[in-house]
Design an enzyme around this catalytic site. Structure first.
Site, mmCIF file in Angstrom:
data_model
loop_
_atom_site.group_PDB
_atom_site.id
_atom_site.type_symbol
_atom_site.label_atom_id
_atom_site.label_comp_id
_atom_site.label_asym_id
_atom_site.label_seq_id
_atom_site.Cartn_x
_atom_site.Cartn_y
_atom_site.Cartn_z
ATOM 1 N N ASN A 9 -87.342 35.838 108.268
ATOM 2 C CA ASN A 9 -86.661 35.756 106.966
ATOM 3 C C ASN A 9 -86.741 37.145 106.330
ATOM 4 O OD1 ASN A 9 -85.806 35.303 104.374
ATOM 5 N ND2 ASN A 9 -87.479 33.922 103.812
ATOM 6 N N TRP A 10 -85.635 37.836 106.332
ATOM 7 C CA TRP A 10 -85.627 39.215 105.821
ATOM 8 C C TRP A 10 -85.731 39.266 104.302
ATOM 9 C CZ3 TRP A 10 -81.523 42.693 108.721
ATOM 10 C CH2 TRP A 10 -81.730 42.588 110.108
ATOM 11 N N LYS A 11 -85.514 38.134 103.646
ATOM 12 C CA LYS A 11 -85.474 38.103 102.175
ATOM 13 C C LYS A 11 -84.489 39.166 101.681
ATOM 14 C CE LYS A 11 -90.018 36.074 102.212
ATOM 15 N NZ LYS A 11 -91.276 35.823 101.547
ATOM 16 N N HIS A 96 -86.329 27.491 100.274
ATOM 17 C CA HIS A 96 -87.488 28.392 100.345
ATOM 18 C C HIS A 96 -88.219 28.355 99.000
ATOM 19 C CE1 HIS A 96 -89.856 32.043 100.566
ATOM 20 N NE2 HIS A 96 -89.758 31.928 101.884
ATOM 21 N N GLU A 98 -89.335 30.599 97.208
ATOM 22 C CA GLU A 98 -88.840 31.580 96.231
ATOM 23 C C GLU A 98 -87.587 31.060 95.524
ATOM 24 O OE1 GLU A 98 -88.786 34.848 98.961
ATOM 25 O OE2 GLU A 98 -90.983 34.818 98.981
ATOM 26 N N GLU A 168 -94.703 26.216 104.462
ATOM 27 C CA GLU A 168 -95.102 27.520 103.937
ATOM 28 C C GLU A 168 -95.914 27.329 102.662
ATOM 29 O OE1 GLU A 168 -92.190 30.830 105.340
ATOM 30 O OE2 GLU A 168 -91.440 29.984 103.476
ATOM 31 N N GLY A 174 -96.562 36.338 101.313
ATOM 32 C CA GLY A 174 -96.569 37.714 100.809
ATOM 33 C C GLY A 174 -97.886 38.140 100.195
ATOM 34 N N SER A 214 -97.650 34.913 105.566
ATOM 35 C CA SER A 214 -98.471 36.012 106.083
ATOM 36 C C SER A 214 -98.741 35.913 107.593
ATOM 37 C CB SER A 214 -99.780 36.126 105.300
ATOM 38 O OG SER A 214 -99.502 36.429 103.939
ATOM 39 N N GLY A 235 -91.994 36.537 107.177
ATOM 40 C CA GLY A 235 -91.395 37.382 106.147
ATOM 41 C C GLY A 235 -91.653 38.842 106.474
ATOM 42 N N GLY A 236 -92.585 39.430 105.761
ATOM 43 C CA GLY A 236 -92.853 40.870 105.870
ATOM 44 C C GLY A 236 -92.918 41.416 107.292
HETATM 45 P P1 13P Z 1 -94.574 36.584 104.439
HETATM 46 O O1 13P Z 1 -94.631 36.509 105.957
HETATM 47 O O2 13P Z 1 -94.174 37.917 103.949
HETATM 48 O O3 13P Z 1 -95.843 36.058 103.827
HETATM 49 O O4 13P Z 1 -93.403 35.595 103.972
HETATM 50 C C1 13P Z 1 -93.361 34.302 104.481
HETATM 51 C C2 13P Z 1 -92.090 33.678 104.089
HETATM 52 O O5 13P Z 1 -91.846 33.390 102.928
HETATM 53 C C3 13P Z 1 -91.092 33.439 105.132
HETATM 54 O O6 13P Z 1 -90.063 32.643 104.691
#
Ligand code: 13P
Length: 254
Positions: A9-11, A96, A98, A168, A174, A214, A235-236
């Site tokens: 997920n590149w966000k 998600h 977020e 999640e 994050g 994470s 994510g990251g």
């Molecule tokens: P991180 O891997 O940056 O914690 O993000 C997880 C995430 O929200 C994937 O959708």
């Protein structure tokens, strides 16, 4: 056997130029056999049409990060399922945390989007997870069960296995704080039990449940080694080839 699905997920990262550069080096680094692993990248909307031709002929599938529950119409700023399909999307992330946290998405709205994605031939990656406050109050299972029940509302059994669930925990996103493999496994097993009660043990046995929060090369092997963890939503660590590739490798059964 269930596949393992590793999705990135590149966000809100990478513009069109950065997308081309990343996909070129990422696909070049994917020289190994993926076996039972499916790989998905979910860039921002503006990068989907850029990524599509670069991914053609590779084993990497394309996904979006959100979708309108409507087919088309006067919905300024929204993107319809058909539009996602027209740029090569197979998957779409729905609900998600977020989006729930910052954009007011509700369990009902998530259900509408899941049903629309299924009806449109997209595979939803539906996200669930508790906040830190909820975990500390001891209500993780009830919060996550409510979210899982809601997302499957009015989804017939034959469609249920096309849904990917991503657990999640919000406090692990994050933050660098990963759920321990035991904490994650416990919630995944609870979710699978719930799918058994909603549908059947056959369906529960086929459904893919990803862990997200994470995920890094350092913890991926242990997390993905848990019996009910069938993949990762990253994510990251998916933004760099050097960290995404080892996570994909961690998903390949020995
Ligand atoms: P991180 O891997 O940056 O914690 O993000 C997880 C995430 O929200 C994937 O959708």
């Amino acid at each position: 056997m269930r596949p393992t699905i590793i999705a990135g997920n590149w966000k809100m990262f990478k513009d069109a130029h950065e997308t081309s550069a990343f996909i070129a080096s990422f696909t070049k680094a994917l020289t190994f056999e993926l076996k039972n692993v499916k790989v998905v990248v979910c860039p921002p909307f503006t990068s989907l049409a850029v990524a599509q031709p670069l991914l053609a002929g590779t084993p990497v599938a394309l996904g979006a990060q959100n979708m309108s529950p409507e087919d088309e119409g006067a919905f300024t700023g929204e993107i319809a399922p058909k539009m996602l399909k027209s740029v090569g999307c197979t998957y779409v992330i729905i609900g998600h945390s977020e989006r729930r946290q910052y954009f007011g998405e509700t369990n009902d709205g998530v259900n509408r989007k899941v049903r629309k994605a299924l009806a449109s031939g997209l595979l939803p990656i539906a996200c669930v997870g508790e906040t830190l406050e909820e975990r500390e109050k001891g209500v993780t299972d009830s919060v996550v069960s409510t979210q899982v029940k809601a997302l499957f509302k009015d989804v017939p059994e034959q469609d249920a296995t096309r849904v990917v669930i991503a657990y999640e925990p919000v406090w692990a996103i994050g933050t660098g704080k990963t759920a321990t493999p035991e904490q994650a496994q416990a919630v995944h097993a609870m979710i699978r039990g719930l799918v058994t009660s909603l549908y059947s043990s056959e369906t529960a046995g086929r459904i893919v449940i990803q862990y997200g929060g994470s995920v890094k090369p350092e913890n991926a092997v242990e997390l993905l080694g848990q019996p009910d963890i069938d993949g990762a939503l990253v994510g990251g660590a998916c933004l760099k080839v050097e960290s995404f590739i080892p996570i994909i490798r961690a998903g390949i059964a020995p």
